[in-house]
Design an enzyme around this catalytic site. Structure first.
Site, PDB file in Angstrom:
ATOM      1  N   GLY A 129       6.986   0.663  -5.692  1.00  0.00           N
ATOM      2  CA  GLY A 129       5.876   1.560  -6.009  1.00  0.00           C
ATOM      3  C   GLY A 129       4.656   0.785  -6.451  1.00  0.00           C
ATOM      4  O   GLY A 129       4.575  -0.430  -6.252  1.00  0.00           O
ATOM      5  N   ASN A 130       3.698   1.476  -7.024  1.00  0.00           N
ATOM      6  CA  ASN A 130       2.510   0.794  -7.543  1.00  0.00           C
ATOM      7  C   ASN A 130       2.019   1.522  -8.795  1.00  0.00           C
ATOM      8  O   ASN A 130       2.575   2.539  -9.190  1.00  0.00           O
ATOM      9  CB  ASN A 130       1.431   0.690  -6.458  1.00  0.00           C
ATOM     10  CG  ASN A 130       1.001   2.053  -5.960  1.00  0.00           C
ATOM     11  OD1 ASN A 130       0.428   2.834  -6.706  1.00  0.00           O
ATOM     12  ND2 ASN A 130       1.301   2.349  -4.703  1.00  0.00           N
TER      13      ASN A 130
END
Ligand code: C5P
Length: 424
Positions: A217-218
């Site tokens: 993810g980020n």
């Protein structure tokens, strides 16, 4: 806030009498209210009551005042439609797009925000059919309040009471000018700038699964994209938010398509963009995804080497949206975002200009990301932002700074000015 045109739809339930109090709140606040009771509603409260309280003629018949094309005009002219009480039947008719009386035709013609305040017996509210209808309406950007909990008409009590008129009034005012009325009560400056326009916004961080429990993810919180959705809604647009992972709630009146991965976001965005006037891509989309997703949780094993993750390139959704516009000769304004860092080869703006040319969008909202000189993160998860908006046609860069809400308002103003300058 100046007086606005409000349509008050009244459904056929005992709570119809409370709609008279709501009507009073609207007229006392200086708004012009057209009441459209359903046929069943007039069994509870008759048309003379609505006429006397609103000071306007009242009908629920599409064949009345045909010369003024009532069934089209009323919905078009409304700044806001409030349906209170919304019965299970009305929610069903609205969700399925029926047009069998003046209220439902008016709902189909609505260009501004729509608010439903449901009231019914608990069993009806909890019924899967009603819940599906409410979900459909909410996904389309309609605001549906949850009913209040308490005493119902008979001896029963539970969720199903019409929310208090003052609460419905507050929710309605928030849709007209969500949270942005100045101290002097001046009209919200974004109001009407995008009325009748369809806007698609991507927001949040995509998640690329490795196995059933893990993902890449980020750090995107989705705050800027959600602020853009609120600003576009405030400006009168019909807004679809393509939402990856968000840390913040979606504003009322915004339609949401929830997605996980970049590939899902691409599908949803291209589908929604097909009929949109504006596409704003504020999502942090993963550039790469694991080439395989393990069917079961990846295990630590002493008898085998540690796993190596191979990444493959994700589609660039922004580039694809621009490509579809070109292929379909669509008159669409496309806005990209760029989170950049500078280095010894170029500044943040140098990299951004190159990106704007490469992606082919009309505007690029650029911000510097990463820690500032004092080591504090500048953008991700924070409430403030500082951006420069670059234009592909070489117009002067526009700086915007402040809260993410302020930055969203600046983007919406620029988008509206460019749409106004373009032929429809
Ligand atoms: O290439 P970069 O990720 O910096 O570009 C940022 C812009 O492109 C943003 O508007 C983002 O939403 C969009 N983007 C995209 N699909 C990708 C990567 C980025 O739409 N795979």
């Amino acid at each position: 806030m100046g007086g606005r045109n409000i349509v008050l739809g009244v459904g056929g339930g005992i709570a119809a009498y409370k709609a008279a109090l709501l009507l009073r709140l609207f007229t006392e606040a200086g708004h012009t209210v057209t009441v459209i009771p359903t046929a069943a509603a007039t069994r509870f409260v008759g048309a003379p009551t609505w006429e006397a309280l609103s000071g306007r003629p009242v009908t629920n018949d599409v064949f009345d005042a045909v010369d003024t094309v009532n069934h089209v005009r009323i919905g078009h002219e409304a700044d806001l439609i409030v349906v209170a009480p919304a019965t299970a039947d009305l929610l069903a008719r609205a969700a399925t797009g029926q047009a069998d009386d003046l209220l439902t035709t008016t709902l189909l013609m609505a260009r501004g925000p729509v608010l439903f305040a449901p009231a019914m017996h608990t069993e009806m509210w909890r019924h899967a059919a009603t819940q599906a209808n409410v979900a459909t309406l909410r996904a389309r950007g309609v605001a549906v309040l949850d009913p209040a909990v308490g005493r119902l008409t008979g001896p029963d009590s539970g969720p199903g009471r019409l929310p208090e008129p003052a609460d419905i009034f507050a929710a309605a005012m928030a849709l007209l000018t969500p949270g942005q009325v100045g101290d002097d009560g001046a009209p919200e400056p974004l109001h009407g700038l995008l009325s009748g326009r369809r806007v698609v916004i991507t927001a949040g961080g995509t998640r690329e699964p490795l196995d059933p429990v893990r993902f890449l993810g980020n750090r995107s919180s989705g705050k800027q994209g959600v602020a853009l959705a609120a600003a576009a809604r405030m400006a009168g647009a019909s807004v679809t938010l393509i939402a990856a992972h968000l840390d913040v709630p979606v504003p009322d009146g915004v339609g949401v398509v929830q997605v996980g991965t970049a590939v899902e976001m691409r599908e949803a965005t291209l589908a929604a963009a097909a009929g949109a006037d504006v596409v704003i891509m504020a999502a942090a989309v993963a550039d790469f995804r694991p080439d395989t997703v393990a069917g079961g949780k990846i295990k630590k094993r002493d008898d085998a080497a540690d796993p190596v993750i191979t990444l493959v390139r994700n589609p660039d959704i922004l580039v694809d949206v621009v490509g579809r516009r070109t292929a379909g000769s669509l008159n669409q304004l496309i806005v990209g975002f760029a989170a950049e860092t500078g280095d010894e080869h170029g500044s943040v703006l140098d990299y951004a200009r190159a990106k704007l040319a490469r992606k082919g969008c009309d505007l690029l909202v650029v911000n510097a990301v990463g820690p500032d000189a004092a080591g504090v993160e500048q953008v991700f998860g924070r409430d403030e932002n500082q951006v420069t908006i670059l234009a592909r046609d070489g117009a002067d860069p526009v700086p915007a700074a402040g809260s993410k809400t302020d930055v969203a308002a600046a983007v919406v103003r620029l988008v509206a000015a460019r749409l106004a300058a373009k032929p429809a």
